[in-house]
Design a protein around this motif. Sequence first.
Motif, PDB file in Angstrom:
ATOM      1  N   ALA A 106       0.831  -1.201   0.000  1.00 39.07           N
ATOM      2  CA  ALA A 106       0.000   0.000   0.000  1.00 39.07           C
ATOM      3  C   ALA A 106       0.866   1.252   0.000  1.00 39.07           C
ATOM      4  N   MET A 155       0.154   5.057   0.773  1.00 39.15           N
ATOM      5  CA  MET A 155      -0.909   5.833   1.396  1.00 39.15           C
ATOM      6  C   MET A 155      -0.637   7.332   1.297  1.00 39.15           C
ATOM      7  N   ARG A 166      -5.428   4.974   0.002  1.00 33.90           N
ATOM      8  CA  ARG A 166      -4.410   4.348  -0.855  1.00 33.90           C
ATOM      9  C   ARG A 166      -4.384   5.040  -2.215  1.00 33.90           C
ATOM     10  N   SER A 182      -1.980   0.291  -4.835  1.00 28.76           N
ATOM     11  CA  SER A 182      -2.309  -0.891  -4.047  1.00 28.76           C
ATOM     12  C   SER A 182      -1.850  -2.161  -4.749  1.00 28.76           C
TER      13      SER A 182
END
Length: 273
Positions: free
Chosen positions: A71, A73, A80, A83
């Motif tokens: 992920a 972020m 996210r 991913s």
Amino acid sequence: MNKIKLIGIDLDGTALNSRKELTVKNIEAFNECRKRGIHIVPVTGRPYSGVYDEYKSGMKCDYTINTNGAAVMEVKSGKRVISHTMSPDKALEVMKAVKDFNCYYGVFHDGYGYLTPERLSFELEKYKNTPLHKYILSTRKPVKNQAEFIKRAGSCDNIYVIAENEKVRNEIRAAIKDINAIFFTSSAHDDVEIGGNCSKGKALLELADYLGIEKSGVMAIGDSGNDVEMLKHAGISVAMDNADDAVKRVCDYVTASCEDSGVASAIEKFVLC
């Protein structure tokens, strides 16, 4: 003019000292990078819940890379932007292989690790009065049946396996090597960290592309086996003095240890010069 625009930095054993703290010198270097428009990005095996607010604030980061690249972020939104997950079927295939070794494992999904209630209680007691106690409280949740949980969740970020020793770790890696579309790595001699088709290195370069930064503008700093992929792919790679020898061999430079603010020293040498 310095070309570095993004610095990917491992947390444990790299940005953080043995007390799991950012040193004052490291924070000062991060502040200066922020002033110059240089992105500081924690790149860690920790799930997002394990990148505490004080780390995000101290590192002045807009993005984090978590769970070995599963992920990416965005800090401001908590969402996210990139991913890489395993499907439930793929995760169950891995879990089935791991069970043959009678090893403890945790499954990770959406920023948290999920353990059986018995294992969670064991770890909380084992690490009582240590910095890891806070980490386990912050990042782990109990679930009675991990396989059923992953089926319901619909995806899996990572499966973290604790082996009895290095021999068992290698046996586990051999048992899962033919499972397609997974990536496995280790950050210690007795663990196997299994994710989807991702790594710290892949995620770091994807974030760089997302931000419009060339590979030559990326610097990476790390200390463990799960950092090797990002160190190999960065424009400048730096190992900590406390790093494994195998990590040092793939790097351009070895800086001071995590206890001696080696991250700040490397940033001063290559970025703030």
